[in-house]
Design a protein around this motif. Structure first.
Motif, mmCIF file in Angstrom:
data_model
loop_
_atom_site.group_PDB
_atom_site.id
_atom_site.type_symbol
_atom_site.label_atom_id
_atom_site.label_comp_id
_atom_site.label_asym_id
_atom_site.label_seq_id
_atom_site.Cartn_x
_atom_site.Cartn_y
_atom_site.Cartn_z
ATOM 1 N N LYS A 1 0.830 -1.210 0.000
ATOM 2 C CA LYS A 1 0.000 0.000 0.000
ATOM 3 C C LYS A 1 0.862 1.257 0.000
ATOM 4 C CE LYS A 1 -3.641 2.363 2.619
ATOM 5 N NZ LYS A 1 -4.500 2.329 3.839
ATOM 6 N N HIS B 1 2.477 2.610 -3.362
ATOM 7 C CA HIS B 1 1.652 3.342 -4.336
ATOM 8 C C HIS B 1 1.925 2.870 -5.768
ATOM 9 C CE1 HIS B 1 0.063 6.091 -1.338
ATOM 10 N NE2 HIS B 1 1.298 6.265 -0.875
ATOM 11 N N PHE B 2 1.661 1.599 -5.984
ATOM 12 C CA PHE B 2 1.885 1.025 -7.309
ATOM 13 C C PHE B 2 1.045 1.700 -8.398
ATOM 14 C CE2 PHE B 2 3.131 -3.205 -5.159
ATOM 15 C CZ PHE B 2 4.468 -2.816 -5.128
ATOM 16 N N GLU B 3 -0.039 2.357 -7.986
ATOM 17 C CA GLU B 3 -0.893 3.021 -8.975
ATOM 18 C C GLU B 3 -0.156 4.161 -9.689
ATOM 19 O OE1 GLU B 3 -1.430 5.289 -5.131
ATOM 20 O OE2 GLU B 3 -1.328 3.175 -5.714
ATOM 21 N N LYS B 4 0.938 4.614 -9.110
ATOM 22 C CA LYS B 4 1.712 5.697 -9.727
ATOM 23 C C LYS B 4 2.746 5.185 -10.727
ATOM 24 C CE LYS B 4 1.275 8.849 -5.777
ATOM 25 N NZ LYS B 4 2.020 9.665 -4.769
ATOM 26 N N TYR C 1 8.203 -1.469 -15.753
ATOM 27 C CA TYR C 1 7.738 -0.139 -15.361
ATOM 28 C C TYR C 1 8.862 0.878 -15.524
ATOM 29 C CZ TYR C 1 4.018 -2.907 -13.271
ATOM 30 O OH TYR C 1 2.985 -3.795 -13.077
ATOM 31 N N PRO D 1 5.101 -4.367 -8.379
ATOM 32 C CA PRO D 1 4.187 -5.421 -7.919
ATOM 33 C C PRO D 1 4.600 -6.806 -8.407
ATOM 34 C CG PRO D 1 3.200 -4.164 -9.703
ATOM 35 C CD PRO D 1 4.481 -3.469 -9.370
#
Length: 223
Positions: free
Chosen positions: A102, A105-108, A150, A211
């Protein structure tokens, strides 16, 4: 009398094998990482695919400056950025790992458009490990497969850098495996970078959290 004949027979066989061994040593080319027994084993057991992998890996090693590989291996990451399968955790460890994910912040993260191929990654890791991976690829019939990559801002002056999870794919078993048999000298993820535009990909230790690539595992698990 029979015992004497047996002794002469076995002496002759042993002498013949030694003679064959000595003759072979004059005709079989060896590099500095091989011995004659290893080379003879290759000729007896290798398939066409094994020879193709062997020749490809030798070309990678020939074009690799030794000092570059040594520098890469010497650098060690202080923080453990590597991804883990959350299913392997229980209790407090699972809670801590979920918090770590959490906070990352893998969403970034931005999926990389320019990423190395399986062959690029395998070649880069052969250079990083100073050829240790070559024997694993040949003798254990393993190949490197790369998953989602990534964008990594830690370019360190290079043209670009990406971070990716990898796995080992067993060509015989048609299944992935987590580590080589014996000494596990590989991580499950690395940074891959190009020193300049269009240059070959090189590998270094992972420098950002990414991730766990469940899709990569699913793709190469035995069907």
């Amino acid at each position: 009398m029979m015992n004497t004949k047996k002794i002469f027979k076995w002496t002759g066989i042993i002498f013949g094998l030694i003679l064959l061994f000595l003759i072979a040593s004059n005709f079989i080319w060896l590099n500095e990482r091989e011995n004659l027994l290893y080379k003879m084993q290759q000729y007896v057991t290798y398939s066409k695919e094994d020879w193709k992998n062997y020749e490809t890996n030798e070309k990678y090693l020939e074009n690799t400056p030794t000092e570059v590989a040594q520098t890469s291996v010497a650098s060690a990451a202080v923080t453990d950025f590597h991804p883990y399968n959350i299913g392997f955790f229980t209790g407090n460890e699972k809670t801590e790992e979920l918090k770590r994910i959490k906070d990352a912040h893998f969403e970034k993260l931005i999926p990389a458009k320019n990423k190395p191929s399986d062959e690029d990654v395998q070649a880069a890791l052969i250079r990083l490990t100073q050829g240790r991976l070559t024997d694993v690829i040949i003798n254990q019939k393993l190949n490197i497969k790369v998953g989602q990559c990534y964008e990594n801002p830690n370019t360190e002056g290079n043209y670009n850098c990406v971070s990716c999870m990898i796995l080992l794919y067993n060509r015989d078993k048609k299944d992935w495996q987590e580590a080589p048999d014996g000494d596990n000298f590989l991580d499950n993820s690395y940074d891959f970078y190009q020193p300049s535009e269009g240059d070959i990909w090189e590998a270094k230790n992972l420098s950002i959290m990414i991730p766990y690539d469940y899709e990569l595992i699913k793709k190469y698990e035995k069907k």
